[in-house]
Design an enzyme around this catalytic site. Structure first.
Site, PDB file in Angstrom:
ATOM      1  N   GLU A 186      37.197  40.348  26.065  1.00 49.74           N
ATOM      2  CA  GLU A 186      36.291  40.863  25.220  1.00 49.74           C
ATOM      3  C   GLU A 186      36.557  41.703  24.635  1.00 49.74           C
ATOM      4  OE1 GLU A 186      36.706  41.742  27.947  1.00 49.74           O
ATOM      5  OE2 GLU A 186      35.899  44.125  28.833  1.00 49.74           O
ATOM      6  N   CYS A 291      52.775  40.646  29.894  1.00 49.30           N
ATOM      7  CA  CYS A 291      53.008  40.304  30.836  1.00 49.30           C
ATOM      8  C   CYS A 291      54.183  40.312  31.390  1.00 49.30           C
ATOM      9  CB  CYS A 291      52.542  39.583  31.601  1.00 49.30           C
ATOM     10  SG  CYS A 291      52.571  37.668  31.365  1.00 49.30           S
TER      11      CYS A 291
HETATM   12  P1  NAD Z   1      42.074  42.251  33.141  1.00 50.74           P
HETATM   13  O1  NAD Z   1      42.507  42.468  33.941  1.00 50.74           O
HETATM   14  O2  NAD Z   1      41.616  44.268  32.712  1.00 50.74           O
HETATM   15  O3  NAD Z   1      40.923  41.419  31.883  1.00 50.74           O
HETATM   16  C1  NAD Z   1      41.571  40.243  32.571  1.00 50.74           C
HETATM   17  C2  NAD Z   1      40.074  39.401  32.163  1.00 50.74           C
HETATM   18  O4  NAD Z   1      39.349  40.404  33.427  1.00 50.74           O
HETATM   19  C3  NAD Z   1      39.253  39.835  31.620  1.00 50.74           C
HETATM   20  O5  NAD Z   1      38.533  38.639  31.271  1.00 50.74           O
HETATM   21  C4  NAD Z   1      37.896  41.352  31.538  1.00 50.74           C
HETATM   22  O6  NAD Z   1      36.557  40.882  31.211  1.00 50.74           O
HETATM   23  C5  NAD Z   1      38.855  40.612  33.069  1.00 50.74           C
HETATM   24  N1  NAD Z   1      37.383  42.158  34.200  1.00 50.74           N
HETATM   25  C6  NAD Z   1      37.920  43.489  34.075  1.00 50.74           C
HETATM   26  N2  NAD Z   1      37.852  43.988  34.412  1.00 50.74           N
HETATM   27  C7  NAD Z   1      36.821  43.630  35.761  1.00 50.74           C
HETATM   28  C8  NAD Z   1      36.149  43.608  36.687  1.00 50.74           C
HETATM   29  N3  NAD Z   1      35.874  44.781  36.627  1.00 50.74           N
HETATM   30  N4  NAD Z   1      35.578  42.619  37.739  1.00 50.74           N
HETATM   31  C9  NAD Z   1      36.201  41.750  36.749  1.00 50.74           C
HETATM   32  N5  NAD Z   1      36.270  41.190  35.582  1.00 50.74           N
HETATM   33  C10 NAD Z   1      36.923  42.499  35.009  1.00 50.74           C
HETATM   34  O7  NAD Z   1      43.015  42.916  31.962  1.00 50.74           O
HETATM   35  P2  NAD Z   1      43.774  43.023  30.438  1.00 50.74           P
HETATM   36  O8  NAD Z   1      43.898  45.215  30.288  1.00 50.74           O
HETATM   37  O9  NAD Z   1      42.822  41.868  29.870  1.00 50.74           O
HETATM   38  O10 NAD Z   1      45.336  42.291  30.994  1.00 50.74           O
HETATM   39  C11 NAD Z   1      46.471  43.130  30.622  1.00 50.74           C
HETATM   40  C12 NAD Z   1      46.603  42.867  31.690  1.00 50.74           C
HETATM   41  O11 NAD Z   1      46.705  41.681  31.831  1.00 50.74           O
HETATM   42  C13 NAD Z   1      48.015  43.671  32.824  1.00 50.74           C
HETATM   43  O12 NAD Z   1      47.838  43.924  33.489  1.00 50.74           O
HETATM   44  C14 NAD Z   1      49.340  42.014  32.404  1.00 50.74           C
HETATM   45  O13 NAD Z   1      50.572  42.493  32.934  1.00 50.74           O
HETATM   46  C15 NAD Z   1      48.580  41.370  32.769  1.00 50.74           C
HETATM   47  N6  NAD Z   1      48.415  39.732  32.750  1.00 50.74           N
HETATM   48  C16 NAD Z   1      48.920  39.021  32.892  1.00 50.74           C
HETATM   49  C17 NAD Z   1      49.934  37.803  33.252  1.00 50.74           C
HETATM   50  C18 NAD Z   1      50.544  37.009  34.431  1.00 50.74           C
HETATM   51  O14 NAD Z   1      51.033  35.772  33.935  1.00 50.74           O
HETATM   52  N7  NAD Z   1      50.960  37.294  34.889  1.00 50.74           N
HETATM   53  C19 NAD Z   1      49.856  37.217  31.229  1.00 50.74           C
HETATM   54  C20 NAD Z   1      49.063  38.002  30.837  1.00 50.74           C
HETATM   55  C21 NAD Z   1      48.663  39.192  31.302  1.00 50.74           C
END
Ligand code: NAD
Length: 505
Positions: A186, A291
């Site tokens: 979002e 990441c």
């Molecule tokens: P995030 O976990 O906050 O959000 C990811 C998704 O989950 C979003 O679409 C968000 O709307 C949703 N979300 C958030 N809180 C939620 C909840 N309580 N319940 C259900 N859905 C929820 O992650 P972010 O801050 O957007 O991204 C950064 C993170 O992603 C870092 O930890 C990074 O390491 C990780 N990441 C990992 C990879 C990988 O390939 N392993 C790649 C890119 C990013």
């Protein structure tokens, strides 16, 4: 004639995309989207209700039978058109990324290029979806395997790669004959809507690709929906674990990629200048919001002093600024809250015993953007917050150890296992590292070993929940299921009643 007066630059509404067209959300709930370089609110994104998620899933479900029945050659042709349109619009997509994420335009272009490689891989779907065939497995009987799509697949994606990570999911999902519902972050949702428009222009039928925006309400609606067969997730570890557990409990196939703490081990025999260049590039590129960013250097023996000094020398030259400015090398962080959280690790690091070699709060550009300069913490102890947490910002920690064994133990004891790298001139030690280390992606004198599109991407331990890595061959497996056919054509000469268990000899 009436004079038109130009309205002040409005906040852009960002809607869902359902059944091949924009769908304006009815929930009354929405979230702000910012330009991180100015701190200005530039957009307002709809948050979906459970009913709106259902509407998107129904659109995808309705589109599935015709999409899976489309010939491979026609689907391939469509993918070549998608490839061309993404290629032609790379700059447009990159600008959207920079405007909402903050990463510099050259980096945003790099993101699109790596996503495009996944689309290119998927153009080879006739080859990728080939099964096996055994003629005359038994007398007059042939056996063959085929892979078929699952149905409606969903993708839930993070803020840090708003175009590429969705491509890791929708491209193989669609290529395999599934239809798709994307729930992007979002924080920077516009690229997903632009993608939907491009897919429509390419000729992808309505309902095959849908986008619903939102928060936990939308995510839970996807995870609990009986018509969603598979969920791919990329994001932070706590949410990845939640998505995996909830999705599998509801009978779905789930791959959930989580956070990371990527260690770069530098041995005393390494080319220190090369290692310093690599550490700086991998730690501060995209403001550390990758990441696969290197967030922790493990300096072995006498490498430490020289390496810390070489990194320190490079820091004042990094140009932090608006991502649209071609001279900028690092942009702002994604939100003010995230910027403040990242900055808090500098002070906490000092309090917990680290040496603050560079403090990004002091070198941050002026203005209302979510700015933080680059920080370097030396002597970071493994029991401190700066070591234990995934900071996800431009803060690089250095931990000093005496031996290779200590370095490997440190990497392997870390709860994350996404990427890791070793810098050395010793091929034997590098090979031993590759053998010993518990991580899914390993770089040898390569700091960000993101696998090319024809291998698969994924970590170990708390960096991935599920059995399959994403994109590449494992992505094709994830989005298909196998079927084996045993076939015989009528031949009266060999036909008889036999109640025994089928034999092959
Ligand atoms: P995030 O976990 O906050 O959000 C990811 C998704 O989950 C979003 O679409 C968000 O709307 C949703 N979300 C958030 N809180 C939620 C909840 N309580 N319940 C259900 N859905 C929820 O992650 P972010 O801050 O957007 O991204 C950064 C993170 O992603 C870092 O930890 C990074 O390491 C990780 N990441 C990992 C990879 C990988 O390939 N392993 C790649 C890119 C990013």
């Amino acid at each position: 004639m009436t004079e038109t007066i130009e309205a002040p630059a409005a906040v852009k509404p960002i809607h869902h995309w359902i059944g091949g067209r924009t769908y304006s959300g009815q929930s009354g709930r929405s979230g702000p989207v910012f330009n991180p370089a100015t701190g200005q609110r530039t957009g307002e994104v709809d948050f979906a209700t459970v009913e709106e998620v259902d509407r998107a899933v129904q659109a995808a479900k309705h589109a599935f039978p015709a999409w899976r029945a489309l010939s491979l050659s026609r689907r391939t042709e469509l993918f070549f058109t998608i490839r061309r349109l993404v290629d032609e619009n790379r700059t447009e997509i990159a600008k959207l990324l920079t405007a909402e994420h903050g990463k510099v335009l050259s980096d945003a272009l790099g993101e699109v290029a790596r996503g495009l490689e996944v689309i290119e891989f998927c153009c080879g779907m006739p080859e990728l979806l080939k099964g096996g065939f055994s003629e005359q497995a038994s007398t007059g009987i042939d056996v063959y395997s085929i892979r078929q799509p699952l149905g409606v697949a969903a993708g839930i994606t993070p803020f840090n790669f708003p175009a590429m990570v969705p491509m890791w999911m929708w491209a193989p999902a669609l290529a395999c004959g599934n239809t798709f519902v994307l729930k992007p972050s979002e924080k920077d949702p516009s690229a997903s809507i632009f993608t939907a428009e491009l897919l429509k222009e390419a000729g992808v039928p309505e309902g095959v690709f849908n986008v619903v925006h939102g928060d936990k309400v939308a995510v839970d609606a996807i995870l609990e929906h009986p018509d969603v067969a598979a969920v791919s997730f990329v994001g932070s570890t706590p949410i990845a674990r939640y998505v995996y557990e909830t999705g599998t409990r509801h009978g779905k196939r789930v791959q959930a990629l989580g956070g990371a703490k990527n260690h770069m081990v530098v041995l005393p025999d390494a080319d220190i200048e090369m290692a310093a260049d690599a550490a700086v590039s991998a730690a501060y590129g995209s403001a550390g919001e990758r990441c696969m960013a290197i967030s922790q250097v493990v300096a072995v023996g006498h490498a430490a002093d020289e390496l810390v000094d070489a990194i320190k020398q490079r820091l004042p030259k990094i140009k932090v600024g608006d991502g649209m400015d071609p001279s900028s090398e690092m942009g702002p962080l994604v939100t003010r809250e995230h910027r403040d959280k990242v900055a808090s690790y500098i002070e906490r690091g000092r309090e917990q015993g680290a040496t603050v070699v560079a403090d990004g709060r002091e070198s941050a550009p002026e203005g209302d953007g979510f700015w933080l300069g680059v920080s370097l913490l030396d002597n970071v102890a493994p029991d401190t917050d700066a070591y234990k947490d995934e900071i996800f910002g431009p803060v690089l920690g250095v931990t000093r150890v005496e031996t290779y064994d200590e370095a490997v133990t440190l990497v392997n004891e870390n709860p994350y296992g996404n990427g890791t790298a070793i810098f050395t001139r010793d091929g034997g030690v590098a090979r031993q590292f590759q053998f010993d280390v518990q991580a899914g992606m390993v770089g040898i004198n390569v700091p960000i070993p993101v696998p090319v599109a024809y291998y698969s991407f994924g970590g170990w331990k708390n960096s991935l929940f599920g059995d399959t890595h994403i994109y590449g061959p494992e992505g094709i497996n994830f989005y298909t299921r196998g079927k084996v056919v045993t076939s015989r054509w009528p031949d009266p000469a060999t036909s008889k009643v036999d109640l025994g268990f089928p034999q092959t000899r």
